[in-house]
Design a protein around this motif. Sequence first.
Motif, PDB file in Angstrom:
ATOM      1  N   ASN A  99      -1.011 -34.284 -33.470  1.00 16.86           N
ATOM      2  CA  ASN A  99      -1.736 -33.476 -32.363  1.00 16.86           C
ATOM      3  C   ASN A  99      -2.581 -32.133 -33.032  1.00 16.86           C
ATOM      4  O   ASN A  99      -3.672 -32.047 -33.214  1.00 16.86           O
ATOM      5  N   LEU A 100      -1.765 -32.436 -34.221  1.00 13.39           N
ATOM      6  CA  LEU A 100      -2.842 -30.909 -35.166  1.00 13.39           C
ATOM      7  C   LEU A 100      -2.729 -31.347 -36.082  1.00 13.39           C
ATOM      8  O   LEU A 100      -3.859 -31.203 -37.184  1.00 13.39           O
ATOM      9  N   LYS A 101      -1.915 -32.038 -36.941  1.00 14.21           N
ATOM     10  CA  LYS A 101      -2.555 -32.128 -38.328  1.00 14.21           C
ATOM     11  C   LYS A 101      -3.701 -33.622 -38.558  1.00 14.21           C
ATOM     12  O   LYS A 101      -4.220 -33.401 -39.450  1.00 14.21           O
ATOM     13  N   GLY A 102      -3.126 -34.195 -37.244  1.00 16.03           N
ATOM     14  CA  GLY A 102      -3.837 -36.099 -37.799  1.00 16.03           C
ATOM     15  C   GLY A 102      -5.744 -34.910 -37.115  1.00 16.03           C
ATOM     16  O   GLY A 102      -6.147 -35.512 -37.802  1.00 16.03           O
ATOM     17  N   VAL A 103      -5.579 -34.171 -36.279  1.00 25.28           N
ATOM     18  CA  VAL A 103      -6.762 -33.558 -35.805  1.00 25.28           C
ATOM     19  C   VAL A 103      -7.533 -32.440 -37.692  1.00 25.28           C
ATOM     20  O   VAL A 103      -9.070 -33.384 -37.945  1.00 25.28           O
ATOM     21  N   ILE A 104      -6.506 -31.895 -38.088  1.00 25.66           N
ATOM     22  CA  ILE A 104      -6.981 -31.719 -39.666  1.00 25.66           C
ATOM     23  C   ILE A 104      -8.075 -32.625 -40.109  1.00 25.66           C
ATOM     24  O   ILE A 104      -8.852 -32.463 -40.916  1.00 25.66           O
ATOM     25  N   ARG A 105      -6.985 -33.397 -40.435  1.00 24.21           N
ATOM     26  CA  ARG A 105      -7.160 -35.125 -41.599  1.00 24.21           C
ATOM     27  C   ARG A 105      -8.653 -35.030 -40.986  1.00 24.21           C
ATOM     28  O   ARG A 105      -9.001 -35.863 -42.204  1.00 24.21           O
ATOM     29  N   ALA A 113      -6.694 -38.627 -30.645  1.00 28.39           N
ATOM     30  CA  ALA A 113      -5.415 -38.751 -30.003  1.00 28.39           C
ATOM     31  C   ALA A 113      -4.264 -38.009 -30.101  1.00 28.39           C
ATOM     32  O   ALA A 113      -4.762 -37.431 -31.262  1.00 28.39           O
ATOM     33  N   GLY A 114      -3.747 -37.865 -29.358  1.00 25.24           N
ATOM     34  CA  GLY A 114      -2.440 -37.558 -28.948  1.00 25.24           C
ATOM     35  C   GLY A 114      -1.000 -37.676 -28.677  1.00 25.24           C
ATOM     36  O   GLY A 114      -1.292 -38.566 -28.037  1.00 25.24           O
ATOM     37  N   ILE A 115      -0.167 -37.365 -28.741  1.00 29.19           N
ATOM     38  CA  ILE A 115       1.204 -37.708 -27.331  1.00 29.19           C
ATOM     39  C   ILE A 115       1.792 -36.016 -27.082  1.00 29.19           C
ATOM     40  O   ILE A 115       2.022 -35.012 -27.480  1.00 29.19           O
TER      41      ILE A 115
END
Length: 246
Positions: free
Chosen positions: A109-115, A92-94
């Motif tokens: 984009n970043l915290k979602g990937v880490i989570r 997922a990204g925007i």
Amino acid sequence: MKVSGKIALVTGAAQGLGKAFAAALLENGAKVLISDVNSETGEVTLKAFQEKYGENNVMFVRADVTSQAQMQAVFHQVRESFGGLDIMSNNAGIVGETSDVWEKTVDINLKGVIRGTNLALDLMRQDKGGRGGVIINTASLAGFTPFPKYEVYAATKHGVIGFSRTWAENPLSAEYGVRVNAICPAMIDTAMLPRGDDDFGKYVEEHGVMSPEYVAEGFMDLIKDDSKNGALLKMTQKSGKVYMEY
Ligand SMILES: NC(=O)c1ccc[n+]([C@@H]2O[C@H](COP(=O)([O-])OP(=O)(O)OC[C@H]3O[C@@H](n4cnc5c(N)ncnc54)[C@H](O)[C@@H]3O)[C@@H](O)[C@H]2O)c1
């Protein structure tokens, strides 16, 4: 890795690249949980996938990658319904640079990937009863090079690359039996493309854009090749020719 019979989770999978990743996994015989914040499009995609790949091989769960509680629920669902997790795609990204949305860009984009990586590791790590597996994080060519006018986006994608390759170097990665790779494509023909942007229009005229299905071929390579850990796959298109480069 043999993909047939494996269990996968893809975020941002209602449309675009995530949808193409999910289709490639299903085509290769995996069971796939598709997740997205957009439930309307997600349900349409689910129906199409169920008709093509079988009702019990795919499910949709609405979730926002910025919410720890919602993402925990998604991982709970994949374990309960499919029995575990072998392949995770944090996709997922925007794009959003203005003062009202730039923080959301970082959150997704970043915290979602880490989570998503952390939650996937909890489920996949072999030292805690998981089966091991592979995590593919969607970065971008903008994670390597400047992407003029899209500084926040470029920063998040540089972050995804740094996070992914550093995780792969952690000795725990081997202990967990989980590989972490990043896919780094140039312009892809999805809803995200800034079509109204003149500079961008010139770039597309000159170089063209890649199909999500083409990028999904690289995605599958990162999954299937067990030697790939910490791999960064650049995918580009120049003057009608497409290139894959590690
Ligand atoms: N399109 C390109 O040119 C391009 C190039 C390189 C990398 N990428 C990356 O590919 C990924 C997918 O983008 P795309 O091109 O398919 O765009 P897209 O807009 O078609 O798809 C993005 C999906 O992510 C979902 N999403 C957005 N915010 C979310 C959230 N908070 N929680 C859950 N889902 C959310 C959207 O609903 C949408 O379905 C992104 O990470 C993007 O940065 C795109």
